[in-house]
Design a protein around this motif. Structure first.
Motif, short mmCIF file in Angstrom:
data_model
loop_
_atom_site.label_atom_id
_atom_site.label_comp_id
_atom_site.label_asym_id
_atom_site.label_seq_id
_atom_site.Cartn_x
_atom_site.Cartn_y
_atom_site.Cartn_z
N PHE A 1 34.34 47.19 34.33
CA PHE A 1 33.26 47.01 34.68
C PHE A 1 32.82 45.35 34.28
O PHE A 1 33.59 44.98 33.49
N ALA A 2 31.97 44.99 34.99
CA ALA A 2 31.75 43.69 34.72
C ALA A 2 30.54 43.58 33.84
O ALA A 2 29.41 44.22 34.04
N VAL A 3 30.49 42.27 33.22
CA VAL A 3 29.01 41.75 32.48
C VAL A 3 28.90 40.29 32.47
O VAL A 3 29.97 39.68 32.70
N ARG A 4 27.50 39.99 32.94
CA ARG A 4 27.30 38.52 32.90
C ARG A 4 27.21 38.26 31.57
O ARG A 4 26.25 38.42 30.75
N ALA A 5 28.11 37.23 31.36
CA ALA A 5 28.45 36.97 29.89
C ALA A 5 27.79 36.02 29.14
O ALA A 5 28.30 34.82 29.08
N ASP B 1 37.39 41.19 43.67
CA ASP B 1 38.68 41.19 43.48
C ASP B 1 39.25 42.25 42.19
O ASP B 1 40.12 42.68 42.35
N SER B 2 38.31 42.23 41.46
CA SER B 2 38.41 43.28 40.26
C SER B 2 37.81 44.62 40.55
O SER B 2 38.43 45.62 39.67
N GLY B 3 37.14 44.68 41.57
CA GLY B 3 36.65 46.09 41.74
C GLY B 3 35.59 46.68 40.88
O GLY B 3 35.22 48.03 40.85
N ALA B 4 35.13 45.58 40.04
CA ALA B 4 34.04 46.18 39.08
C ALA B 4 32.57 45.92 39.37
O ALA B 4 32.60 44.82 40.29
N ALA B 5 31.67 46.61 39.07
CA ALA B 5 30.25 46.24 39.07
C ALA B 5 29.72 45.94 38.00
O ALA B 5 29.93 46.11 36.91
N LEU B 6 28.63 45.09 38.39
CA LEU B 6 28.06 44.32 37.04
C LEU B 6 27.11 45.48 36.45
O LEU B 6 26.47 46.18 37.05
N LEU B 7 27.32 45.50 35.12
CA LEU B 7 26.48 46.54 34.45
C LEU B 7 25.15 45.79 33.77
O LEU B 7 25.64 44.83 32.47
N LYS C 1 42.22 33.99 39.60
CA LYS C 1 42.84 35.03 39.51
C LYS C 1 42.58 35.85 38.03
O LYS C 1 42.17 35.41 36.97
N GLY C 2 42.64 37.09 38.35
CA GLY C 2 42.44 38.20 36.97
C GLY C 2 43.52 38.14 36.20
O GLY C 2 44.63 38.44 36.59
N VAL C 3 43.20 37.75 34.90
CA VAL C 3 44.47 37.74 33.91
C VAL C 3 43.99 38.90 33.15
O VAL C 3 42.98 39.04 32.69
N LEU D 1 45.95 40.34 38.02
CA LEU D 1 45.43 41.39 38.78
C LEU D 1 45.96 41.65 40.17
O LEU D 1 45.38 40.59 40.93
N GLY D 2 46.67 42.41 40.63
CA GLY D 2 46.82 42.89 42.13
C GLY D 2 47.79 41.46 42.80
O GLY D 2 47.86 41.51 43.93
N ARG D 3 48.32 40.64 41.91
CA ARG D 3 49.20 39.88 42.47
C ARG D 3 50.60 39.47 41.72
O ARG D 3 50.97 38.77 40.78
N THR D 4 51.49 40.61 42.17
CA THR D 4 52.70 40.75 41.61
C THR D 4 53.66 39.42 41.65
O THR D 4 54.63 39.17 40.95
#
Length: 458
Positions: free
Chosen positions: A54-58, A96-102, A136-138, A325-328
């Motif tokens: 899940f994502a959060v506006r930080a 890219d992350s498939g996350a929704a903002l919570l 890229k997602g680390v 994430l998703g980038r082998t």
């Protein structure tokens, strides 16, 4: 309401004096106890349980802290989204992350009794700046974070007796992993100032301060604020090289030399000077326990630790990321055949093992007249001139030399020729700029790093 079980990563949340200490965590003027934080985090955990991420506006708020702790409770990776991200960047991160903002309401409370995830499980997905393409997602594991924080606690003698003060963004390793999770693991009181102004730092009364070079340069330009930090135990600088003049000014005004350290999103913090060790301007210190480093040339051969020869810094450590994430293919390309992570940073090592970072291989290694020159070394020499406030050095194509050194500076009352001669007098003559361009300011990112790709054409 019973407290939620504390994630093993944040064991200090069970500290006997933390549950009812009303100011255990303060962010932008709002405070809470560990009990209140765990109650709000339990409500987050109940909402996100079972999600892949899940994502959060930080933002710099208690809500962001509760979201991250809630993700750790539920074993769901958290994706911090920069609060100033534009629509394209935000959409890329979420897609890219498939996350929704919570959305998070800190007033909500719930208990949580789910199973404790193992150390290999992902804790965070942190997006890089995307200088060579889309961010890229680390993927960073719980175990890597714990190992890094424990190593830093030892290096910096960081304990529950400290009060940590900083005002850094909560979507980077520096502000979030070190500046929030570090406090919650060691049990130190946390004061996030909202914005990292000299006045806010001076008023916070901390023993341990985190800042980036831009923060520290502003602090030393406010002598009253700087002198208010004389009671601090440790001033830590990171995320970019600290200019030597700022290092010296901090020592003069506060009575102590700052600690510098080195790390990346992919590696967390791997090298640092020590609280009880030598602190030299321009040096990021020694590898932390459990970290191995090496410097190699363009052919992969070893570079001597002579304090002068530049090589690419490579790392092996238990703090390394689990991949992009998703980038082998991108993940595999970031490692050597024998398992070392390629940082892409150029460095020198002293005979005693102390490391100096001189810049990125892609932008800061200049090959001029057969010499390999680190841009950071030339930048520090320029910043030693009293008229120069900011400096960025690049290599530009040259038909004879291969590349020539070009300096962009923010300065008053000094000429191009004077700065060329000044550098030649401080360093080898071949390291002097061939051109100097004067700007009103350097382009920088949110962490204060100069963005050389946004400099004017040479």
């Amino acid at each position: 309401m019973p407290l939620s079980p504390v994630p093993s990563l944040l064991t200090a949340l069970t500290a006997p004096d933390g549950a009812d200490r009303p100011d255990a965590v303060t962010v932008a003027g709002r405070s809470c106890s560990y009990e209140e934080l765990l109650g709000a985090a339990g409500a987050v955990a109940a909402r996100v349980a079972g999600a892949p991420a899940f994502a959060v506006r930080a933002t710099a708020t208690l809500e962001t802290v509760a979201a991250v702790v809630g993700g750790l409770l539920a074993g769901v990776p958290v994706v911090p989204v920069p609060p100033d991200a534009g629509p394209a960047e935000q959409n890329h991160i979420l897609g890219d992350s498939g996350a929704a903002l919570l959305p998070v309401d800190f007033a909500e409370r719930a208990g949580w009794s789910g199973p404790e995830p193992g150390p290999k499980e992902a804790a965070l997905i942190l997006y890089t700046s995307g200088t060579t393409g889309p961010p890229k997602g680390v993927v960073v594991s719980r175990g890597a974070i714990a190992a890094d924080l424990d190593a830093l606690a030892g290096a910096w003698e960081w304990t529950a007796e400290d009060t940590l003060v900083h005002g850094l963004p909560l979507f980077h390793v520096h502000g979030l992993v070190l500046g929030v999770l570090g406090a919650l693991r060691t049990g130190s009181r946390l004061v996030h100032t909202g914005r990292p102004t000299p006045q806010a730092y001076a008023a916070a009364g901390g023993s341990l301060y985190f800042g980036v070079p831009t923060v520290w340069s502003r602090v030393v330009r406010d002598p009253a604020a700087a002198r208010a930090l004389t009671g601090a135990r440790l001033l830590v600088s990171g995320s970019a090289p600290l200019p030597a003049p700022v290092f010296r000014d901090l020592e003069t005004l506060t009575g102590q030399r700052p600690v510098e350290r080195y790390g990346m999103t992919e590696t967390l913090i791997t090298i640092s000077t020590r609280a009880a060790g030598d602190r030299r301007p321009g040096s990021v210190g020694l590898p932390l326990p459990g970290v191995e480093t090496r410097l190699v040339d363009e052919d992969g051969g070893p570079v001597p630790s002579d304090g002068a020869t530049v090589g690419e810094l490579q790392i092996r450590s238990g703090t390394l990321f689990d991949g992009y994430l998703g980038r082998t293919e991108a993940t595999a390309a970031s490692y050597t055949a024998d398992g070392w992570f390629r940082t892409g940073d150029m460095a020198m090592a002293e005979p005693d093992g102390m490391h100096r970072i001189v810049g990125r291989a892609s932008t800061d290694l200049i090959k001029s007249g057969g010499y390999r020159i680190g841009a950071g070394e030339v930048e520090n020499a320029l910043l030693d001139h009293p008229a120069v406030r900011e400096a960025a050095v690049v290599g530009a194509p040259h038909e004879d030399l291969g590349q020539e050194i070009v300096a962009f500076v923010v300065a008053d009352g000094v000429s191009e020729a004077e700065l060329m001669d000044f550098v030649a007098g401080h360093l080898s003559v071949h390291k002097r700029p061939r051109k100097v361009r004067f700007l009103d300011e350097l382009p920088r990112n949110a962490m204060g790093k100069p963005q050389k790709g946004r400099l004017p054409p040479v």
